[in-house]
Scaffold this motif. Structure first.
Motif, short mmCIF file in Angstrom:
data_model
loop_
_atom_site.label_atom_id
_atom_site.label_comp_id
_atom_site.label_asym_id
_atom_site.label_seq_id
_atom_site.Cartn_x
_atom_site.Cartn_y
_atom_site.Cartn_z
N HIS A 1 -3.87 -0.35 -2.96
CA HIS A 1 -2.42 -0.61 -3.00
C HIS A 1 -1.90 -0.17 -4.36
N ASP B 1 -1.82 2.25 0.50
CA ASP B 1 -0.71 1.78 1.32
C ASP B 1 0.52 1.49 0.46
N ASP B 2 1.67 1.55 1.09
CA ASP B 2 2.95 1.06 0.57
C ASP B 2 3.82 2.11 -0.14
N HIS C 1 3.54 4.27 6.79
CA HIS C 1 3.15 2.86 6.76
C HIS C 1 4.34 2.00 7.20
N HIS D 1 7.86 -2.53 6.59
CA HIS D 1 6.66 -3.33 6.37
C HIS D 1 6.63 -4.70 7.07
ZN LIG Z 1 1.24 -2.52 3.14
#
Ligand SMILES: [Zn+2]
Length: 261
Positions: free
Chosen positions: A12, A72-73, A126, A130
């Motif tokens: 992350h 991710d993110d 992604h 979220h």
């Molecule tokens: Zn995430």
């Protein structure tokens, strides 16, 4: 070295000295490692002789020991902290971007996303905002999967082929919509290595957590002892199913905070 199958690592945000994180609650920080730890981990992988691939490449499962690296993110640290280290090591990686976070504080903006791709990294999706996808009614699910994909495609000018599920949560409906939208793979966060026997729509990934010891990191990359984490993961999923995602998260936040001082 035990390496049956390819372990997909899930990173992350990377913490840089003097720079605030995108979020501060314990449930988020648990997934954040420092810049120095990331460097140490990449050095260990390099010294150990793994080939490091992205999500398009890894599911060919070449015979030699391989690792797949994912993020991710879409935090800004993807470009300013992770990318330089990965490039120096000659590693490939896939960055899954939350389309709706682009340009918000701490996250990549559009120009930075193009730059990250221009450096040779693969961009995946992604979701838009979220959420936990199995909780959503059909129109919202479509926005999170189909519209999020189109948004990234508008920015980058080509098809986006890989999706990862926020919070690792998914169900049959999620996978069906992702497949229908044209994604060629979906990654979750279940603790198992992937092999030719793994569905491309259920690629497992192992989260690299804050405070992970070097020995545990090495064992993870070598696919040793993942069954222990797998067991913990199953227990967690049963609790999520029994309690519902929202109550589970509230309870988890209390437990992670620990006893009051
Ligand atoms: Zn995430």
């Amino acid at each position: 070295m035990a390496t049956k199958g390819c372990v997909f690592l899930m990173y992350h945000e990377i913490e840089l000295p003097g720079r605030p994180l995108c979020q501060s609650e314990p449930g988020y920080v648990r997934y954040i490692i420092t810049d120095q730890t990331f460097r140490d981990q990449m050095q260990w992988i390099k010294q150990s002789g793994f080939r490091v691939l992205n999500v398009s490449e890894a599911p060919n499962y070449p015979p030699e020991p391989t690792i797949c690296i994912t993020f991710d993110d879409g935090c800004e640290s993807d470009l300013i902290a992770a990318a330089p280290v990965l490039r120096a090591a000659g590693f490939h990686a896939t960055f899954y971007i939350t389309s709706g976070f682009l340009g918000t504080p701490g996250y990549l903006h559009r120009e930075q996303l193009r730059e990250l791709e221009g450096q040779g990294f693969e961009i995946g999706c992604h979701s838009m905002t979220h959420p936990y996808l199995p909780d959503l009614p059909e129109p919202e699910l479509k926005r999170e999967i189909v519209d999020a994909k189109l948004e990234l495609e508008r920015i980058l000018g080509h098809a986006i082929e890989h999706f990862s599920c926020p919070g690792g949560r998914y169900d049959g409906r999620t996978l069906e919509m992702a497949r229908g939208a044209g994604f060629r793979s979906v990654a979750n966060s279940r603790y198992h290595a992937n092999s030719a026997a793994t569905s491309r729509y259920e690629l497992g990934r192992v989260a690299v957590l804050r405070g992970m010891l070097r020995e545990e990191f090495a064992a993870t990359c070598q696919n040793r002892g993942l069954w222990k984490k797998q067991f913990g993961g199953r227990t967690r999923r049963v609790a999520q199913w029994l309690l519902g995602n929202r109550i589970y998260d509230q309870l988890r936040a209390v437990l992670l905070r620990g006893p009051k001082q």
